[in-house]
Scaffold this motif. Sequence first.
Motif: not given
Length: 548
Positions: A173-176, A401-413
């Motif tokens: 889902t995050l990949d989309r 269990h590495t966070c799969p959302a790290k790229d969007p999280a860094q973009v938002i911040a």
Amino acid sequence: MTSPTRDSAPTPGPDSGPTPGPDSGATPGPDSAPAAGPDSAPIPDPAAGPTPPPGCPAHSGRAPAGERLESLHGPEFAADPAATYARLRDHGHIAPVELSPGVPVSLVTSYQTALDILRSPETFSKDARHWQALADGTIPLDNPVVPMMMYRPNALCSDGEAHHRLRAAISDTLDRLDIHALRRYVERSADFLIDLFGPKGEADLLKEYSARLPLLVFQQLFGCPPELSDKLVRALSALFEITEDSEQANVLLAETLFELIALKRATPGPDMTSWLIAHPSELTDEELVHQIVVLVGAGTQPQQNLICNGLLLLLSDERFAGALAGGTMLIEDALNEVLWKDPPLANFCIHYPRHDVTVDGHRLPKGEPVVISLAAANNDPYLLSNRRGNRAHLAWSAGPHTCPAKDPAQVIAAVAIEKLLDRLPDLELAVPAEELEWRPGPFHRALAALPVRYPRTAAKSDEALAEMVAAATATGAGAVGSTPPVAGKNTGQAGETSSHDGPAGTAPSADDTDSSATTSTATAPQSGSEHEARRRWWKSLAQWWRRG
């Protein structure tokens, strides 16, 4: 680290069997083999001492009889966690601490030991049903840390095949996501919020910016219509403020998400809720709620801490003064330093030994919680100090269990900070950095407030509001990604697919999708009444937050 040594044979049960491997699509980083270069893991100092022998009193994993455990839940720890970590290192790589009154755990403070535990799912489970003190009632369910540690049917608390199935739904889902569309929406959300406090000349950036922006972004990403967005934002605000209304907020959040899921099952759109529903994992409604709560939980409180801690570093550290005036140090450098030194989740990644095990001379009993101190491990004194450009910190965890959302999280911040500094270039702290207070709590590294001042700036007003309405309208037209297939529909028309703007997405096949229906739904213009409903909602939200 010495390899974990089994102290007793594992009890046969559901966890016996093949070793669970990393999920497909796990983000490379500290859980992959280090390679030479700036992204490789820090190199331990050769002066690191030898591993103590098993049975050493100082390294038993338990405090000596009569000795009080170091507390991670009081104001003293919040004010100076580094001092606590320094004392804990006297115990070795793992030390006994108290997360909450009556909740003892083993805290890992060594980078290499943390990395090895995170990469050893065959020995350390994420499933809190292994937690014996909770199962036998020694620790009551109403203990304040139990909600953060108890089992839930989500990817964070699962192992093996169950974890792989749930994580695949989240990762796919995050990949989309279309990162460019995400960036645009963060910018619009930032403008909307800055307009609310910009004319005042002063603000608490925690309450008025960092805490609110992730909520706006998530209601967009999950495709919440106005009638549900209001309830979702209010429920999340109350829940993360941990007020007396938290229990009611929890109920409201669950009800709202079940309602959202029902809506998206009936009318899917180009949003994360619809993509989770359409995923081949075929998640139940209960599973969907729990995966959304994990995503929202990880993307709100930790996200606001990352934004706030990054802003604090930029506004208080002379090395970054040039960056605020267009110098060479980038916002990404500041965020990377925060992720090393003050990660938004300081102590988490809770594991439960599947059997008695000895790690680096520390005996870890079966079923007793082992907590990874991401902050202490990142600041392990045995690591080399030059970390600029090095992304091997553990702020995003490691292993399966590495966070799969790290790229969007860094973009938002990054976008949130960039937009704020662009709109308010003369921003400065309203009090000295050393006078700021940190919120007590064993898990997070969170400011209590971030007061700032700046020359008053005119609001974009109707322009910003119109952009927010346009962004919300664009969601229905595919601004975030592609509309998922509607279950059970098949046109039999080969070659017709729905469009997808995301970098990693693929268009659904004609076997899965009623393409003409999807296309017409995605591109149909919003009616005047729907557009006006969104505009009224954004105005009411602005008025509500101004009153707060």
